[in-house]
Design an enzyme around this catalytic site. Structure first.
Site, short mmCIF file in Angstrom:
data_model
loop_
_atom_site.label_atom_id
_atom_site.label_comp_id
_atom_site.label_asym_id
_atom_site.label_seq_id
_atom_site.Cartn_x
_atom_site.Cartn_y
_atom_site.Cartn_z
N THR A 92 0.98 -1.29 0.14
CA THR A 92 -0.04 0.20 0.08
C THR A 92 0.78 1.36 -0.06
O THR A 92 2.05 1.11 0.64
CB THR A 92 -0.89 -0.08 1.41
OG1 THR A 92 -1.83 -1.14 1.05
CG2 THR A 92 -1.51 1.47 1.25
N ARG B 6 -14.85 -6.34 0.26
CA ARG B 6 -14.32 -6.00 1.46
C ARG B 6 -13.43 -4.79 1.08
O ARG B 6 -12.86 -4.38 0.35
CB ARG B 6 -13.27 -6.85 1.86
CG ARG B 6 -12.21 -6.46 3.36
CD ARG B 6 -10.99 -5.87 2.61
NE ARG B 6 -10.22 -5.56 3.99
CZ ARG B 6 -9.14 -4.74 4.10
NH1 ARG B 6 -8.82 -4.19 2.73
NH2 ARG B 6 -8.30 -4.70 4.94
N1 ASP Z 1 -4.26 -1.05 4.95
C1 ASP Z 1 -4.66 -1.90 3.80
C2 ASP Z 1 -5.86 -2.51 3.72
O1 ASP Z 1 -6.26 -3.01 4.96
C3 ASP Z 1 -3.58 -2.74 3.35
C4 ASP Z 1 -2.10 -2.65 3.59
O2 ASP Z 1 -1.76 -1.43 3.89
O3 ASP Z 1 -1.11 -3.35 3.18
O4 ASP Z 1 -6.72 -2.33 2.89
#
Ligand code: ASP
Length: 367
Positions: free
Chosen positions: A231, A259
């Site tokens: 991310t 989701r």
């Molecule tokens: N925070 C992001 C999510 O839960 C994923 C991530 O940061 O790796 O969609």
């Protein structure tokens, strides 16, 4: 008080631990790292490229170098905007667009797949001056979700759009649309298949439009799944003293049922206010939503008078850990304090302050 209206000289000194000490004063003109601008603000920017079980032992020298180069290139794009006097929002968007185009990161091209074999992208921006925000979730056709989040903020009366409606809005404001297969990468696909096999879950069909599967199978470039993270997020401070935040992600691998994680949730994964701070988060989104991590950090700064580094540590090292939430954040305050904190083995990250050198890190033992 709005930081943009502050008058005076703010000096920024980067501490040895990566935290930043700020205070009024006149600095020696011979030190370029300590020159101030006419408006009294030095620009600064911090970014992350995801947090997780990212360890030296599972990273080849080539992959390590590729991530560092990508982090450097991306923060440089933000720095270039800020150096020319551009806004923190422009800097955030410029850096994130580059990372969305880079298959190393779980954002835009190279995003992780859902259990159904799709790429569903989430993104948000927030502007600290106006406290306006824009967010999108479940986008499948817009090349740059970060620009779409910004368009929601600037060109619609809403804060959050989802799914096909979000893509339709993107097309209506002229943002580049792509076939969903544009986001496909073999690396992420193989990673999905590995996870679903482990779970004993049904395997989706290879997406229409994806390139044919490599004949001899794919070299295992990430045998531990260490790189299923990625991310991306940027927080920046411009010379007018305004801060902004942005985050973009494909979410979590093998996600189901539409989701949505914390990244596009204002106050959870993304937040900015000139009254306190700007934050972008990365990690197991469900935990970040429950703790409204980004807003909580800024509330500690705003209402409890905590320094930014103390506030991010409080939430990431104590509150999140207490509920077993893995991940990290980057943050910036209008007075120039920069901070990051993560409770995972690693977080792809970089920062730079006007006149200073770019600092890049991946593992927990780096500054
Ligand atoms: N925070 C992001 C999510 O839960 C994923 C991530 O940061 O790796 O969609």
């Amino acid at each position: 008080m709005r930081a943009g209206l502050r008058i005076g000289v703010v000096a920024v000194l980067i501490g040895l631990g990566g935290s930043v000490v700020t205070g009024p004063g006149v600095m020696a003109a011979s030190d370029p790292a300590q020159t101030t601008t006419a408006s009294g603000h030095k620009w600064a920017v911090v970014l992350h490229g995801g947090a997780g079980v990212i360890e030296r032992k599972s990273m080849s020298a080539e992959t390590d170098a590729a991530y560092r180069a990508a982090l450097k290139q991306s923060i440089q794009a933000a720095a270039d905007v800020l150096e020319k006097g551009g806004s923190s929002m422009d800097a955030v968007e410029a850096a994130i667009k580059l990372m969305e185009d880079n298959p190393l990161f779980n954002a835009g091209k190279g995003a992780v797949f859902t259990a159904d074999g799709k790429n569903e992208l989430d993104s948000a921006v927030m502007d600290g001056v106006t406290m306006k925000a824009g967010a999108v979730a479940g986008v499948t056709r817009t090349r740059h979700p970060i620009s779409l989040a910004r368009a929601v903020m600037e060109k619609s009366p809403h804060v959050m759009l989802i799914d096909t409606g979000a893509d339709q809005f993107a097309a209506s404001v002229g943002l580049e649309q792509v076939d969903p297969s544009y986001f496909f990468t073999e690396r992420r696909w193989q990673s999905l298949i590995r996870q679903l096999k482990k779970e004993g879950a049904p395997l989706p069909q290879r997406p229409a439009g994806a390139p044919p599967a490599p004949a001899g199978g794919m070299a295992e470039i990430e045998p531990t799944d260490a790189h299923k993270y990625g991310t991306v997020g940027v927080v920046a401070l411009d010379r007018n003293g305004n801060i902004a935040a942005g985050t973009s992600t494909g979410g979590t691998q093998a996600k189901r049922w539409g989701r949505v994680g914390d990244s596009p949730i204002i106050g959870a994964g993304t937040y900015a206010s000139n009254e306190s701070c700007a934050v972008s988060a990365t990690g197991a989104g469900e935990y970040f939503i429950r703790l409204t991590v980004a807003r909580t950090i800024c509330s500690l700064v705003q209402y409890k008078g905590m320094k930014l580094q103390a506030a991010v540590d409080e939430v990431v090292q104590k509150d999140l850990k207490a509920i077993h939430g893995d991940g990290g954040v980057i943050a910036i305050a209008p007075d120039g304090e920069l901070a990051w904190s993560f409770n995972t083995p690693g977080m792809y990250r970089a920062k730079v302050v006007e006149g200073g050198a770019v600092q890049v890190g991946i593992y927990g033992d780096e500054k």
